[in-house]
Enzyme design. Structure first.
Site, PDB file in Angstrom:
ATOM      1  N   PRO A   9       0.797  -1.222   0.000  1.00  0.00           N
ATOM      2  CA  PRO A   9       0.000   0.000   0.000  1.00  0.00           C
ATOM      3  C   PRO A   9       0.837   1.284   0.000  1.00  0.00           C
ATOM      4  O   PRO A   9       1.877   1.353   0.649  1.00  0.00           O
ATOM      5  CB  PRO A   9      -0.815  -0.097   1.296  1.00  0.00           C
ATOM      6  N   ASN A  10       0.328   2.226  -0.757  1.00  0.00           N
ATOM      7  CA  ASN A  10       0.889   3.582  -0.868  1.00  0.00           C
ATOM      8  C   ASN A  10       2.184   3.661  -1.668  1.00  0.00           C
ATOM      9  O   ASN A  10       2.683   4.756  -1.933  1.00  0.00           O
ATOM     10  CB  ASN A  10       1.078   4.224   0.516  1.00  0.00           C
ATOM     11  N   ARG A  17       4.893  10.963  -2.694  1.00  0.00           N
ATOM     12  CA  ARG A  17       4.648  10.669  -1.294  1.00  0.00           C
ATOM     13  C   ARG A  17       5.897  10.958  -0.458  1.00  0.00           C
ATOM     14  O   ARG A  17       6.929  10.312  -0.658  1.00  0.00           O
ATOM     15  CB  ARG A  17       4.305   9.179  -1.190  1.00  0.00           C
ATOM     16  N   TYR A  22      11.030   8.973   0.917  1.00  0.00           N
ATOM     17  CA  TYR A  22      10.970   7.901  -0.081  1.00  0.00           C
ATOM     18  C   TYR A  22      11.592   8.265  -1.428  1.00  0.00           C
ATOM     19  O   TYR A  22      11.643   7.427  -2.324  1.00  0.00           O
ATOM     20  CB  TYR A  22       9.513   7.468  -0.280  1.00  0.00           C
ATOM     21  N   ASN A  73       8.115  -5.410  -0.743  1.00  0.00           N
ATOM     22  CA  ASN A  73       8.032  -4.275   0.167  1.00  0.00           C
ATOM     23  C   ASN A  73       6.563  -4.193   0.573  1.00  0.00           C
ATOM     24  O   ASN A  73       5.744  -3.683  -0.189  1.00  0.00           O
ATOM     25  CB  ASN A  73       8.480  -2.978  -0.510  1.00  0.00           C
ATOM     26  N   ALA A  76       3.045  -0.521   4.852  1.00  0.00           N
ATOM     27  CA  ALA A  76       2.594  -0.533   6.248  1.00  0.00           C
ATOM     28  C   ALA A  76       2.139  -1.920   6.716  1.00  0.00           C
ATOM     29  O   ALA A  76       2.136  -2.191   7.924  1.00  0.00           O
ATOM     30  CB  ALA A  76       1.468   0.476   6.430  1.00  0.00           C
ATOM     31  N   HIS A  79       4.122  -4.103   9.289  1.00  0.00           N
ATOM     32  CA  HIS A  79       4.042  -3.968  10.744  1.00  0.00           C
ATOM     33  C   HIS A  79       2.753  -4.527  11.323  1.00  0.00           C
ATOM     34  O   HIS A  79       2.566  -4.496  12.540  1.00  0.00           O
ATOM     35  CB  HIS A  79       4.169  -2.480  11.119  1.00  0.00           C
ATOM     36  N   GLU A  97      12.779  -9.124   1.913  1.00  0.00           N
ATOM     37  CA  GLU A  97      11.940  -7.996   2.336  1.00  0.00           C
ATOM     38  C   GLU A  97      12.742  -6.718   2.138  1.00  0.00           C
ATOM     39  O   GLU A  97      13.893  -6.635   2.587  1.00  0.00           O
ATOM     40  CB  GLU A  97      11.580  -8.186   3.815  1.00  0.00           C
ATOM     41  N   HIS A  99      12.730  -2.366   2.249  1.00  0.00           N
ATOM     42  CA  HIS A  99      12.124  -1.080   2.592  1.00  0.00           C
ATOM     43  C   HIS A  99      13.012   0.026   2.072  1.00  0.00           C
ATOM     44  O   HIS A  99      14.237  -0.034   2.228  1.00  0.00           O
ATOM     45  CB  HIS A  99      11.962  -0.928   4.107  1.00  0.00           C
ATOM     46  N   SER A 101      13.056   3.103   3.211  1.00  0.00           N
ATOM     47  CA  SER A 101      13.587   3.844   4.353  1.00  0.00           C
ATOM     48  C   SER A 101      14.168   2.869   5.380  1.00  0.00           C
ATOM     49  O   SER A 101      13.863   1.673   5.349  1.00  0.00           O
ATOM     50  CB  SER A 101      12.475   4.675   5.000  1.00  0.00           C
ATOM     51  N   ARG A 106      13.052   5.097  12.400  1.00  0.00           N
ATOM     52  CA  ARG A 106      11.791   5.840  12.349  1.00  0.00           C
ATOM     53  C   ARG A 106      10.937   5.552  13.590  1.00  0.00           C
ATOM     54  O   ARG A 106      11.442   5.110  14.608  1.00  0.00           O
ATOM     55  CB  ARG A 106      11.085   5.503  11.030  1.00  0.00           C
TER      56      ARG A 106
END
Ligand code: DQA
Length: 150
Positions: A9-10, A17, A22, A73, A76, A79, A97, A99, A101, A106
């Site tokens: 998502p996103n 974004r 990112y 990736n 969200a 998590h 996996e 990411h 960032s 964070r």
């Protein structure tokens, strides 16, 4: 070798974004980079993105007999999603996996990843380069002269 590259998502909003986190590269630019880099390694890379958890679960479930590896990736869902974890465990494909960032620098809620429990390896904090690193890691894993599958 066929690699399924999943973005959650996103990640379709990449480029617009939170660019300070990112970056400015769009998802389609990132995917083209991965397909091209994959070709250089002899991989056929198929890219998919969804904002829906169930869609990601279905793509993972279907990957078992069609792909040799998954790069994901989960955004969200990293998590929160035991469903994505279970799907990855059910297909038992080497999974990296990724990411963009560094999730550990964070907010606290980004520090836990359910998906990591099914991952062969995790790459975070290197921006788009992380996806290419994932492809390189899989190349080495599948290369007969390397013994990195432990
Ligand atoms: C992300 C990190 C996640 O915490 C976040 O929800 C994302 C992107 C990353 O690539 O850095 O959507 O997975």
């Amino acid at each position: 070798m066929r690699v399924l590259l999943l973005n959650g998502p996103n990640l379709n909003m990449l480029g617009r974004r939170e660019p300070e986190i990112y970056g400015r590269q769009t998802l389609s630019e990132l995917e083209s980079l991965c397909v091209e880099h994959g070709q250089g390694l002899g991989f056929d890379v198929l890219c998919r993105q969804s904002n829906y958890e169930g869609k990601l679960v279905e793509w993972i479930q279907g990957a078992g007999d069609k792909y040799n590896a998954i790069i994901i990736n989960p955004g969200a869902y990293t998590h929160t999603s035991i469903a994505i974890l279970d799907a990855l465990l059910s297909v038992d494909l080497p999974t990296v996996e990724v990411h963009l960032s560094n999730i550990h620098r964070r907010e606290d809620f980004r520090h836990n990843s359910y998906v990591s429990k099914a991952a062969w390896g995790v790459i975070c904090g290197f921006g788009p380069q992380g996806y290419l690193m994932a492809l390189d890691a899989l190349f080495r894993r599948f290369s007969p002269t390397e013994t990195m599958e432990a």
